[in-house]
Design a protein around this motif. Structure first.
Motif, PDB file in Angstrom:
ATOM      1  N   UNK A 168       0.841  -1.195   0.000  1.00 46.07           N
ATOM      2  CA  UNK A 168       0.000   0.000   0.000  1.00 46.07           C
ATOM      3  C   UNK A 168       0.879   1.249   0.000  1.00 46.07           C
ATOM      4  N   UNK A 169       0.420   2.281  -0.713  1.00 46.71           N
ATOM      5  CA  UNK A 169       1.118   3.558  -0.766  1.00 46.71           C
ATOM      6  C   UNK A 169       0.196   4.629  -0.200  1.00 46.71           C
ATOM      7  N   UNK A 170       0.688   5.413   0.755  1.00 48.09           N
ATOM      8  CA  UNK A 170      -0.043   6.580   1.245  1.00 48.09           C
ATOM      9  C   UNK A 170       0.307   7.788   0.381  1.00 48.09           C
ATOM     10  N   UNK A 171      -0.716   8.363  -0.240  1.00 48.12           N
ATOM     11  CA  UNK A 171      -0.553   9.611  -0.986  1.00 48.12           C
ATOM     12  C   UNK A 171      -0.951  10.731  -0.030  1.00 48.12           C
ATOM     13  N   UNK A 172       0.032  11.411   0.552  1.00 48.60           N
ATOM     14  CA  UNK A 172      -0.218  12.340   1.656  1.00 48.60           C
ATOM     15  C   UNK A 172      -0.302  13.762   1.111  1.00 48.60           C
ATOM     16  N   UNK A 173      -1.450  14.401   1.333  1.00 49.20           N
ATOM     17  CA  UNK A 173      -1.665  15.754   0.828  1.00 49.20           C
ATOM     18  C   UNK A 173      -2.477  16.562   1.833  1.00 49.20           C
ATOM     19  N   UNK A 174      -2.641  17.830   1.551  1.00 45.87           N
ATOM     20  CA  UNK A 174      -3.459  18.701   2.376  1.00 45.87           C
ATOM     21  C   UNK A 174      -4.931  18.380   2.172  1.00 45.87           C
ATOM     22  N   UNK A 175      -5.725  18.543   3.234  1.00 40.78           N
ATOM     23  CA  UNK A 175      -7.174  18.507   3.055  1.00 40.78           C
ATOM     24  C   UNK A 175      -7.584  19.582   2.061  1.00 40.78           C
ATOM     25  N   UNK A 176      -8.502  19.249   1.181  1.00 41.30           N
ATOM     26  CA  UNK A 176      -8.947  20.192   0.167  1.00 41.30           C
ATOM     27  C   UNK A 176      -8.130  20.141  -1.106  1.00 41.30           C
ATOM     28  N   UNK A 177      -7.048  19.364  -1.129  1.00 43.39           N
ATOM     29  CA  UNK A 177      -6.216  19.269  -2.324  1.00 43.39           C
ATOM     30  C   UNK A 177      -6.317  17.895  -2.994  1.00 43.39           C
ATOM     31  N   UNK A 178      -7.308  17.102  -2.583  1.00 41.81           N
ATOM     32  CA  UNK A 178      -7.442  15.758  -3.145  1.00 41.81           C
ATOM     33  C   UNK A 178      -7.977  15.756  -4.572  1.00 41.81           C
ATOM     34  N   UNK A 179      -8.492  16.894  -5.032  1.00 42.88           N
ATOM     35  CA  UNK A 179      -9.102  16.919  -6.358  1.00 42.88           C
ATOM     36  C   UNK A 179      -8.095  16.697  -7.476  1.00 42.88           C
ATOM     37  N   UNK A 180      -6.801  16.762  -7.182  1.00 41.32           N
ATOM     38  CA  UNK A 180      -5.799  16.474  -8.207  1.00 41.32           C
ATOM     39  C   UNK A 180      -5.744  14.990  -8.550  1.00 41.32           C
ATOM     40  N   UNK A 181      -6.017  14.137  -7.571  1.00 42.63           N
ATOM     41  CA  UNK A 181      -5.819  12.704  -7.750  1.00 42.63           C
ATOM     42  C   UNK A 181      -7.116  11.905  -7.777  1.00 42.63           C
ATOM     43  N   UNK A 182      -8.184  12.423  -7.161  1.00 42.03           N
ATOM     44  CA  UNK A 182      -9.430  11.643  -7.066  1.00 42.03           C
ATOM     45  C   UNK A 182     -10.012  11.282  -8.432  1.00 42.03           C
ATOM     46  N   UNK A 183     -10.098  12.195  -9.422  1.00 45.37           N
ATOM     47  CA  UNK A 183     -10.627  11.769 -10.730  1.00 45.37           C
ATOM     48  C   UNK A 183      -9.798  10.651 -11.359  1.00 45.37           C
ATOM     49  N   UNK A 184      -8.501  10.695 -11.148  1.00 42.84           N
ATOM     50  CA  UNK A 184      -7.616   9.641 -11.646  1.00 42.84           C
ATOM     51  C   UNK A 184      -7.954   8.310 -10.989  1.00 42.84           C
ATOM     52  N   UNK A 185      -8.198   8.318  -9.669  1.00 40.36           N
ATOM     53  CA  UNK A 185      -8.571   7.093  -8.976  1.00 40.36           C
ATOM     54  C   UNK A 185      -9.921   6.582  -9.455  1.00 40.36           C
ATOM     55  N   UNK A 186     -10.834   7.504  -9.746  1.00 42.00           N
ATOM     56  CA  UNK A 186     -12.133   7.082 -10.292  1.00 42.00           C
ATOM     57  C   UNK A 186     -11.932   6.329 -11.598  1.00 42.00           C
TER      58      UNK A 186
END
Length: 371
Positions: free
Chosen positions: A1-19
């Motif tokens: 498992x890899x933790x992608x550690x970011x600020x709250x509110x900045x997840x929109x960079x990666x969430x569409x990719x995960x979708x």
């Protein structure tokens, strides 16, 4: 498992990719906010990718370093990408590349003594990815006037830099800005943006069949791989996207974004197949970086001397659309709903600043503590 550690509110960079990735990364990448780690003081054993380091205070950078150190002490063979105490941020990177003769331009902090600069220049923040805050400034007088106007705009000098402008158009009259990811030991081209405007951004991008074909060759052949890896190494950055161009026949670097927008193929502009190909390669690189670990369980991040609470070998996290922790799962589901339910034509009409403000507000509402 890899933790992608970011600020709250900045997840929109990666969430569409995960979708878009779906099952491929369901048990590989877990988006984990700094705020969760700092408040709980624990983290499941796993590899670490630190992002948004430019958005952390000095105290938070030290705390992030303790997280990395604790994970290393507790979990043999763990990978830490972007060491918080070593990775260079924008100003440090630009200064280093200028001093080493890689970049022909430099940056100067506005709250420090400003050296004699080569004009034109522009003003921007040291952190974030919001781009220039002024037009091109062609003289020392224009720069001083722009600096004097900042307080009235509510913009402090601290955290802002003047950057010497460096770019050139190709024979076809367009500027080109290249973007390529590094994930561990791999360089992965993402895109070329073409524009007639000096500020090459997504909203000034020009798309023609010829440009699409040029971008396809770039993604397939990865022509600048060795040079880019050398620059990432100088920056002590093992994960991120480098934005660069060419001027006078030499490669020049604008920035390395540690929390860049991943390609996700949602745009319908004739380049979807290129976004999908770039995304497929990123999925492969992330799965490759997720080397098996013999240690499982929970790592205590604070203070030094982390201990591991072991769990049965081979235990897997529950299958969820996002492997999030705590309340942040709700936040990422909201982001995912936005990307899947809101038509692209409508999304493009929403100003970027309004979207960012809404993200911060949503993050605050979801993640705040009661009372």
């Amino acid at each position: 498992m890899i933790h992608y550690i970011c600020r709250n509110g900045q997840q929109d960079t990666v969430v569409p990719f995960l979708c878009a990735a779906g099952d491929a990364l369901r048990n590989t990448l877990r988006v984990t906010p700094y705020e969760d780690i700092f408040s709980r003081g624990t983290l499941a054993a796993g590899h670490l990718i630190f992002t948004d380091l430019d958005r952390l205070s000095g105290h938070e950078l030290e705390a992030a370093h303790m997280v990395a150190r604790s994970m290393r002490d507790a979990v043999p063979g763990v990978r830490v990408l972007n060491e918080p105490a070593r990775s260079r941020q924008r100003y440090s990177l630009l200064t280093t590349l200028w001093k080493e003769g890689i970049n022909p331009f430099r940056a100067a902090r506005l709250d420090d003594t400003i050296p004699a600069l080569r004009y034109p220049v522009f003003i921007r923040r040291e952190d974030g990815a919001f781009g220039p805050e002024t037009d091109l400034l062609y003289s020392e007088e224009e720069l001083h006037d722009a600096i004097a106007s900042l307080p009235a705009r509510g913009l402090p000098l601290r955290g802002r830099i003047a950057v010497e402008y460096c770019a050139e158009k190709n024979a076809d009259g367009h500027y080109r800005k290249y973007g390529a990811f590094r994930i561990a030991d791999r360089i992965l081209p993402q895109h070329i943006q073409f524009s007639r405007h000096w500020m090459v951004k997504q909203d000034t991008n020009v798309i023609t069949p010829a440009f699409v074909a040029e971008e396809e060759q770039y993604i397939r052949h990865n022509p600048h791989e060795a040079e880019l890896m050398s620059i990432f190494d100088r920056a002590h950055v093992e994960f991120g996207r480098i934005d660069y161009a060419f001027a006078n026949g030499r490669l020049i670097v604008y920035e390395i974004n540690s929390n860049p927008a991943f390609p996700h193929g949602n745009h319908r502009n004739g380049r979807e197949h290129l976004r999908q190909e770039a995304g497929r390669r990123l999925v492969e690189a992330l799965m490759e970086a997720d080397a098996p670990l013999t240690t499982t369980g929970t790592v205590r991040c604070f203070p030094h001397g982390a201990a591991v609470q072991t769990s049965p070998a081979g235990a897997r996290a529950p299958r969820r659309i996002f492997q999030m922790v705590g309340k942040s799962a709700l936040l990422d589901r909201a982001i995912a709903l936005y990307w899947t339910a809101v038509p692209e034509s409508f999304r493009r009409m929403i100003p970027a600043e309004l979207k960012k403000s809404a993200m911060y507000m949503l993050s605050w509402l979801v993640m705040r503590e009661p009372g």
